[in-house]
Design a protein around this motif. Structure first.
Motif, PDB file in Angstrom:
ATOM      1  N   VAL A 137       0.846  -1.197   0.000  1.00 17.24           N
ATOM      2  CA  VAL A 137       0.000   0.000   0.000  1.00 17.24           C
ATOM      3  C   VAL A 137       0.878   1.244   0.000  1.00 17.24           C
ATOM      4  CG1 VAL A 137      -1.772   1.302   1.241  1.00 17.24           C
ATOM      5  CG2 VAL A 137      -1.841  -1.201   1.237  1.00 17.24           C
ATOM      6  N   LEU A 138       0.588   2.168  -0.921  1.00 13.71           N
ATOM      7  CA  LEU A 138       1.305   3.452  -0.975  1.00 13.71           C
ATOM      8  C   LEU A 138       0.711   4.431   0.027  1.00 13.71           C
ATOM      9  CD1 LEU A 138       1.805   4.028  -4.805  1.00 13.71           C
ATOM     10  CD2 LEU A 138       3.606   4.183  -3.084  1.00 13.71           C
ATOM     11  N   ASN A 139       1.557   5.268   0.601  1.00 16.94           N
ATOM     12  CA  ASN A 139       1.091   6.214   1.606  1.00 16.94           C
ATOM     13  C   ASN A 139       0.530   7.502   1.020  1.00 16.94           C
ATOM     14  OD1 ASN A 139       3.673   7.047   0.717  1.00 16.94           O
ATOM     15  ND2 ASN A 139       4.027   8.208   2.590  1.00 16.94           N
ATOM     16  N   ILE A 140       0.817   7.818  -0.226  1.00 17.99           N
ATOM     17  CA  ILE A 140       0.364   9.073  -0.831  1.00 17.99           C
ATOM     18  C   ILE A 140      -0.536   8.742  -2.011  1.00 17.99           C
ATOM     19  CG2 ILE A 140       1.051  11.278  -1.839  1.00 17.99           C
ATOM     20  CD1 ILE A 140       3.789  10.927  -0.530  1.00 17.99           C
ATOM     21  N   GLY A 141      -1.779   9.177  -1.941  1.00 14.20           N
ATOM     22  CA  GLY A 141      -2.737   8.866  -2.990  1.00 14.20           C
ATOM     23  C   GLY A 141      -2.646   9.825  -4.164  1.00 14.20           C
ATOM     24  N   ASP A 142      -3.346   9.456  -5.236  1.00 17.34           N
ATOM     25  CA  ASP A 142      -3.382  10.286  -6.439  1.00 17.34           C
ATOM     26  C   ASP A 142      -3.874  11.694  -6.132  1.00 17.34           C
ATOM     27  OD1 ASP A 142      -2.438   8.704  -8.585  1.00 17.34           O
ATOM     28  OD2 ASP A 142      -4.298   7.557  -8.590  1.00 17.34           O
ATOM     29  N   ASP A 143      -3.197  12.655  -6.749  1.00 17.98           N
ATOM     30  CA  ASP A 143      -3.620  14.071  -6.744  1.00 17.98           C
ATOM     31  C   ASP A 143      -3.476  14.754  -5.384  1.00 17.98           C
ATOM     32  OD1 ASP A 143      -4.315  13.924  -9.480  1.00 17.98           O
ATOM     33  OD2 ASP A 143      -6.271  13.096  -8.972  1.00 17.98           O
ATOM     34  N   ARG A 144      -2.824  14.108  -4.423  1.00 17.41           N
ATOM     35  CA  ARG A 144      -2.566  14.798  -3.160  1.00 17.41           C
ATOM     36  C   ARG A 144      -1.438  15.800  -3.331  1.00 17.41           C
ATOM     37  NH1 ARG A 144      -1.705  11.379   2.139  1.00 17.41           N
ATOM     38  NH2 ARG A 144      -1.482  13.516   2.906  1.00 17.41           N
ATOM     39  N   THR A 145      -1.386  16.751  -2.422  1.00 17.03           N
ATOM     40  CA  THR A 145      -0.273  17.700  -2.353  1.00 17.03           C
ATOM     41  C   THR A 145       0.399  17.522  -1.002  1.00 17.03           C
ATOM     42  OG1 THR A 145      -1.404  19.288  -3.786  1.00 17.03           O
ATOM     43  CG2 THR A 145       0.400  20.125  -2.434  1.00 17.03           C
ATOM     44  N   VAL A 146       1.709  17.329  -1.005  1.00 23.96           N
ATOM     45  CA  VAL A 146       2.435  17.026   0.222  1.00 23.96           C
ATOM     46  C   VAL A 146       3.630  17.961   0.373  1.00 23.96           C
ATOM     47  CG1 VAL A 146       1.710  14.610   0.189  1.00 23.96           C
ATOM     48  CG2 VAL A 146       3.849  15.265  -0.923  1.00 23.96           C
ATOM     49  N   GLY A 147       4.231  17.927   1.564  1.00 25.82           N
ATOM     50  CA  GLY A 147       5.352  18.793   1.866  1.00 25.82           C
ATOM     51  C   GLY A 147       6.669  18.305   1.304  1.00 25.82           C
ATOM     52  N   VAL A 148       7.682  19.158   1.402  1.00 23.54           N
ATOM     53  CA  VAL A 148       8.959  18.915   0.722  1.00 23.54           C
ATOM     54  C   VAL A 148       9.825  17.851   1.387  1.00 23.54           C
ATOM     55  CG1 VAL A 148       9.034  21.226  -0.288  1.00 23.54           C
ATOM     56  CG2 VAL A 148      10.061  20.831   1.975  1.00 23.54           C
ATOM     57  N   ALA A 149       9.424  17.356   2.576  1.00 26.66           N
ATOM     58  CA  ALA A 149      10.171  16.274   3.225  1.00 26.66           C
ATOM     59  C   ALA A 149       9.398  14.961   3.209  1.00 26.66           C
ATOM     60  CB  ALA A 149      10.513  16.650   4.662  1.00 26.66           C
ATOM     61  N   ALA A 150       8.305  14.905   2.444  1.00 20.85           N
ATOM     62  CA  ALA A 150       7.456  13.711   2.451  1.00 20.85           C
ATOM     63  C   ALA A 150       8.186  12.509   1.863  1.00 20.85           C
ATOM     64  CB  ALA A 150       6.185  13.967   1.654  1.00 20.85           C
ATOM     65  N   PRO A 151       8.257  11.415   2.591  1.00 20.69           N
ATOM     66  CA  PRO A 151       8.796  10.190   1.998  1.00 20.69           C
ATOM     67  C   PRO A 151       7.687   9.466   1.241  1.00 20.69           C
ATOM     68  CG  PRO A 151       8.262   9.778   4.282  1.00 20.69           C
ATOM     69  CD  PRO A 151       7.919  11.224   4.018  1.00 20.69           C
ATOM     70  N   ILE A 152       8.067   8.727   0.218  1.00 17.25           N
ATOM     71  CA  ILE A 152       7.144   7.785  -0.416  1.00 17.25           C
ATOM     72  C   ILE A 152       7.301   6.465   0.331  1.00 17.25           C
ATOM     73  CG2 ILE A 152       6.575   6.545  -2.530  1.00 17.25           C
ATOM     74  CD1 ILE A 152       7.997   8.881  -4.035  1.00 17.25           C
ATOM     75  N   GLU A 153       6.210   5.918   0.801  1.00 15.59           N
ATOM     76  CA  GLU A 153       6.280   4.677   1.580  1.00 15.59           C
ATOM     77  C   GLU A 153       5.389   3.613   0.961  1.00 15.59           C
ATOM     78  OE1 GLU A 153       5.068   2.872   5.993  1.00 15.59           O
ATOM     79  OE2 GLU A 153       5.283   5.041   5.721  1.00 15.59           O
TER      80      GLU A 153
END
Length: 388
Positions: A137-153
């Protein structure tokens, strides 16, 4: 004289005969192949007939290098045909859909060799039968906006033994060049997990596409990937919190410009368990109201405008009870306390993945402090966590 004329006539007829034969030979084409000189056509199957433990994610193909396909089908045990397509030159056919696990597939059809002879397309193969099918399972879904330190998990629901095989199936594409690496963290929640982080903070405004082609990947110990997962998302503005505990202030820097300076109180330094950890924290959750409980320190409270920055209990939140210390001393149990108005103002701007850079304490943030400790490592150390 008549003998001389007769000899001339015979020679002339001979010359004309040779010329006539030459003309016939040219018309027939001296280099035209005879049927017996044409290449012998053959049908090439991939996987080969009789193959077992085939990855269902690999395309099944049939090719006739010295001929053309007249009709091909690949069917499962219930007779349902697998979707596929013939190449433009008519010499090969390939599946366009994934196969199923633990299934026998059968070829049927015909091909024609360059010599005009018919060739059968026949045979069967069997796909792998997993001992376990593991979900990622990915932690960041489609079309989200996240911060500049966000890891992809990617969090897996079971242990992954062959991490290299999995990592080879992962890719990250960015709208601008960004250097980064996957790194494997200790198993959590009963399964393995892998993060991707850039060498430095993400450039603001970057578009990111993550592709995890996990279906059919052998994870080791008989386990295979359940399904592919993908996501395309964006990196937002570059918002960084700078929190020096000795200043008793919390600064918010947005796109290089300071936009806020809040009086704050940090963890009491006399107790290592209450000291706010130094290092780059990452915003992971937000709560308008968050219940906070500690049997050891004897509190059970609901605090407003709480932004989680680590999994060890550190939040940025409102706390009217510490109002007299905010801006002058550190009295908290490790959180960053702000006034109610300031906490709400910050809460309204926070995104998952925003960095919170805490400095000034002698207790560093570390892996024991929870989920996102990616930035506590140098980039060289982080790359050392890759399986490749």
């Amino acid at each position: 004289m008549r003998r001389i004329l007769l000899v001339v006539a015979v020679l002339l007829v001979g010359v004309l005969g040779v010329a006539s034969l030459a003309t016939v030979a040219t018309a027939a084409g001296p280099d035209a192949p005879s049927p017996s000189s044409l290449p012998v056509a053959s049908v090439l199957l991939q996987p080969v007939a009789g193959a077992v433990d085939v990855s269902p994610a690999e395309p099944a193909t049939v090719a006739v290098p010295d001929g053309t396909l007249d009709g091909v089908t690949l069917t499962g045990p219930d007779g349902t045909a697998v979707a596929g397509a013939v190449a433009d030159d008519g010499r090969s056919w390939s599946t366009t859909a994934d196969l199923a696990y633990d299934t026998t597939y059968t070829w049927a059809g015909t091909a024609t060799g360059a010599d005009g002879a018919p060739l059968p397309v026949a045979g069967s193969f069997t796909t792998a039968a997993p001992a376990d099918v593991v979900r990622g399972v990915l932690n960041i879904g489609d079309d989200r906006t996240v911060g500049v330190a966000a890891p992809i998990e990617i969090q897996f629901d079971a242990h992954v033994e062959d991490r290299a095989a999995v990592e080879r199936a992962l890719s990250v594409e960015t709208s601008v060049p960004v250097e980064g690496s996957w790194g494997w963290l200790p198993d959590e929640n009963g399964g393995s997990r892998v993060h991707w982080r850039p060498a430095e903070y993400w450039p603001a405004g970057t578009r990111v596409t993550v592709t995890a082609d996990l279906y059919g990947v052998p994870y080791g110990d008989g386990a295979y990937g359940r399904a592919d997962v993908t996501s395309t998302f964006g990196i937002g503005r570059a918002q960084i919190v700078r929190a020096d505990v000795n200043s008793h202030r919390m600064l918010v820097i947005r796109d290089g410009v300071q936009v806020a300076d809040y009086p704050a109180s940090y963890g009491l330094s006399g107790d290592p368990d209450r000291t706010t950890r130094s290092g780059i924290h990452v915003v992971s959750e937000r709560f308008t109201d968050k219940r906070m409980v500690s049997e050891r320190y004897g509190y059970d409270l609901v605090e407003k405008w709480a932004v989680r920055i680590s999994n060890n209990g550190e939040f940025i939140h409102a706390n009217p009870a510490s109002a007299s210390a905010q801006g002058s001393s550190n009295v908290t149990h490790g959180c960053v306390n702000l006034s109610t108005a300031d906490a709400q103002a910050y809460y309204d701007t926070a995104l998952y993945g925003d960095p919170v850079e805490v400095t000034g304490t002698d207790v560093p943030l570390a892996s024991r402090d929870g989920d996102i400790w990616d930035w506590t490592l140098s980039y060289d150390q982080w790359r050392g966590l890759s399986a490749l």
